[in-house]
Design a protein around this motif. Sequence first.
Motif, short mmCIF file in Angstrom:
data_model
loop_
_atom_site.label_atom_id
_atom_site.label_comp_id
_atom_site.label_asym_id
_atom_site.label_seq_id
_atom_site.Cartn_x
_atom_site.Cartn_y
_atom_site.Cartn_z
N VAL A 1 -1.36 6.35 0.47
CA VAL A 1 -2.69 5.96 0.96
C VAL A 1 -3.78 6.85 0.37
CG1 VAL A 1 -1.85 4.97 3.11
CG2 VAL A 1 -2.30 7.42 3.02
N GLN B 1 -1.19 7.51 9.22
CA GLN B 1 -1.30 8.31 8.00
C GLN B 1 -2.75 8.50 7.56
OE1 GLN B 1 1.40 6.96 4.78
NE2 GLN B 1 2.21 5.51 6.27
N THR B 2 -3.60 7.53 7.85
CA THR B 2 -4.97 7.58 7.35
C THR B 2 -5.97 8.08 8.38
OG1 THR B 2 -5.33 5.27 8.00
CG2 THR B 2 -4.51 5.67 5.77
N PRO C 1 0.84 -1.21 0.00
CA PRO C 1 0.00 0.00 0.00
C PRO C 1 0.87 1.26 0.00
CG PRO C 1 -0.02 -1.02 2.17
CD PRO C 1 0.81 -1.91 1.29
N GLN C 2 1.58 1.47 -1.13
CA GLN C 2 2.45 2.63 -1.24
C GLN C 2 1.59 3.88 -1.45
OE1 GLN C 2 4.82 1.23 -4.54
NE2 GLN C 2 6.48 0.61 -3.21
N ILE D 1 -5.90 -0.96 5.61
CA ILE D 1 -5.00 0.20 5.61
C ILE D 1 -5.38 1.19 6.71
CG2 ILE D 1 -4.34 2.22 4.24
CD1 ILE D 1 -4.60 0.46 1.74
N LYS D 2 -6.66 1.43 6.88
CA LYS D 2 -7.10 2.47 7.82
C LYS D 2 -7.20 1.97 9.26
CE LYS D 2 -10.53 6.05 8.62
NZ LYS D 2 -9.48 7.09 8.83
N ARG E 1 1.57 0.31 9.90
CA ARG E 1 2.38 1.22 9.08
C ARG E 1 1.56 2.36 8.48
NH1 ARG E 1 6.41 -2.76 5.59
NH2 ARG E 1 6.44 -4.54 7.03
N THR E 2 0.26 2.20 8.40
CA THR E 2 -0.56 3.21 7.70
C THR E 2 -1.67 3.82 8.55
OG1 THR E 2 -2.01 1.46 6.85
CG2 THR E 2 -0.13 2.11 5.46
N ARG E 3 -1.95 3.26 9.72
CA ARG E 3 -3.09 3.76 10.50
C ARG E 3 -2.95 5.23 10.84
NH1 ARG E 3 -3.77 -0.73 15.15
NH2 ARG E 3 -1.55 -0.24 15.24
N ASP F 1 -3.45 -1.84 9.76
CA ASP F 1 -2.03 -1.85 9.41
C ASP F 1 -1.27 -0.84 10.27
OD1 ASP F 1 0.47 -1.82 8.27
OD2 ASP F 1 -0.23 -1.66 6.21
#
Length: 773
Positions: A231, A278-279, A228-229, A268-269, A274-276, A272
């Motif tokens: 978001v 960011q989202t 997931p590069q 992703i939201k 790595r991305t929580r 994860d």
Amino acid sequence: MKHAAAEYEIVVCGGGLAGFAAAVSAARMGRTVCLVQDRPVLGGNSSSEIRVSPRGASTYHAYAREGGVLAELMAGERLRNHEPIFENGWTNSIWDLSLYDIAQRTENLDLLLNTAVTAVSVEDGRLTAVECWTATAETVTEVTGTIFLDCTGDGVVAALAGCEYRYGEEARSEFGEPHAPRAASKDTMGNSLHFKTKDVGRPTEFQLPEWAVEYDDPDFFYQQGRFPQGVRGGYWWIELGKPWDTIDDAETIRHELTRRTLGVWDWIKNKDPRTREQTENLALDWLGQVPGKRESRRIVGLHLLTEHDLLREDAFEDEVAYGGWNIDLHTPGGLLAETSEPTAAAGYDLRSEASVTAYVGPFGIPLRSLIAKDVTNLLMAGRNVSATHVGLGSVRVQATTAIMGQAAGTAAAVALTRDLPVHDLPTRAAGAVQQQLLKDGCFLPHAVNADPADHARRARVSASSQALYLGASPGDRWVDGGLREGGRRVGDQLTALRGQWIPLETGPEAPGLRSVSVLLQNDGNSAVKIPARLQQVDHIWDYRVDTGPVLAETELTVESGEHWIDWTVDVGPQTLRREEAGGQYVRIDLGASPEVQWLRAGRILPGAVSAFEMATGRMRRFGAGVTMSHRVEPAQHAYPPRSVVSGAARPHEATNLWRSDPGHPFEQWIQLDWDEAQEIRVLQIAFAGHLLREFDQTPELWADPQTVRDYTIRAKTDGGWVDVLTVQGNGLPRRVHELPEAVRTASLRVVVHATHGDPSAAVYEIRCYSSEG
């Protein structure tokens, strides 16, 4: 229910980029054209319904961006669109309107939107009509024509007409293709849905519907090539095909993709680590419901394009387009497969076996692959062209399909103009098709302008000034090469052999090359010796490590720290491959030395790009197209005025570009002179810009800094110089001007008043014609 009838010379079915380019190019050649499209918008996979950014050869090769109708569309869209481009999911209606605007301004072109082909009529091996259903108007229309183009993606017209087609994978034994599987199958690449998010400025929640698919295994994403590069938008790897059929089970696939796309966003939201973060402020803004399709029917034509053709170095005599995307064969099954597409599964390692074996091009595409063998008046363009499964893996991307579309539309118009059967075009009129494509702003790797009607080819050319080629350094802050590079000092470790293209002056007055210098930084405590070699290359995409006779060879000693390393090469002009004036490339190669960095230049010099050795004996483009710091002595006249009539309109075998001296203020001019006065009615100009890198690397409301903004066309008459036409605010790389009235002159100037930022005026090509035709 209503019934209607319409008659045209050319009927194009399918309004994706291939069909759009085909219809526009044929109509501009004076033929009556109907474009039938089953959706309310044009653009196919690129439209706001599906939102796949058009990509092609320049993703992998510098200065390889596709031209013609597509270039006009992409440059115009960036000038007026406030939205940035993200690889997938960020296309908005400005893109749709850009296509619609061009279609509405094209004479001889009629649109039938929301209209699907439901039946065809064939008589004696020829298509005579297509029956179309417009659901929104409850109308059946019979559209008759002389020549038909199937750009439907699924090959609907050809299939209804009884043409042979291929579906699925060929066995390796059939054509000896290295990428083909050992056993044939009906498996195809799958369909994808995209999504888009929006930053709402505060934390938001997302709850996964109970009917959606839930993902909770990190390995599914990070160990199987589904990264997931970023978001902000959707991912190509949200894909499904096998075990479903991409045509028969299209609606099942759409629903299954919806379930899984929501599950990916939930991961992703909400899950994860790595991305929580960011989202946190991102909300789901759009989720597509028209899947983008990669593969289904492939219509068998007069030539079946195979993997071997993607590696071909010699020219097809009927070359009408080119490709340069890698052999991009997605794993059948998509999200249901063990891994995603092979290069992604290898972590996008450019030196992995998957990446090395998939790297191809640029390569030519023959007209025969765009002509159906079983119907005498049917051409095709798009992902339904005549190719094997492996061959399609490269030519299926939208920018490539668009220029194939323009080639097919142009060929159809040429067939009508010359009263030739379509099947005779490759042998009797390939040259005419090639010359028309070049005239209309397309590029062909193995063809140059040979148009006898072009008065510019016979002119003497001069200019107010010309830029000298001295090299480039990290501190350079000029804006050129298409993007601003200055401001950061970047060094790249020599982890593999690295090459830098250098344009040299050729001809009787050429000074030769006395020395080359490179800026290197040794991070170690002791001196390092690096092997260096200077050799000629055939063109800007000559990726052979060994290209032939070596011009000079040495070992460079790099002491600790940062140093300009000088190398005396003493290459005389008589040793170069070309004797005539116009220029050529040489390449300096530095051997691998990981403790040493080669510093990038702060600007990109046109034509001066770099590459690295990805596998033994083979190179590929380095970075996104950059210039490494180097100097040459003496300075080279690498951008001479004569370039504008060289026959080529991009830096291929030479720079083929006139650039004015950046130290001279505007106005700068380029002038054509003839021994006798010429009648000029139409002037075509190809400005610099929009070639180096991919479309989706350009920002919103953007014009390429190199592109000329304000200019005047002047003609010399008995009363002196007269302004014939003035243009302000241009942002397009190619302009065609029909003058208010024909001008009879022996001297013509294009005077540049301003660019969009570059201190040099720059022009690739000028053409002059007596009449519009």
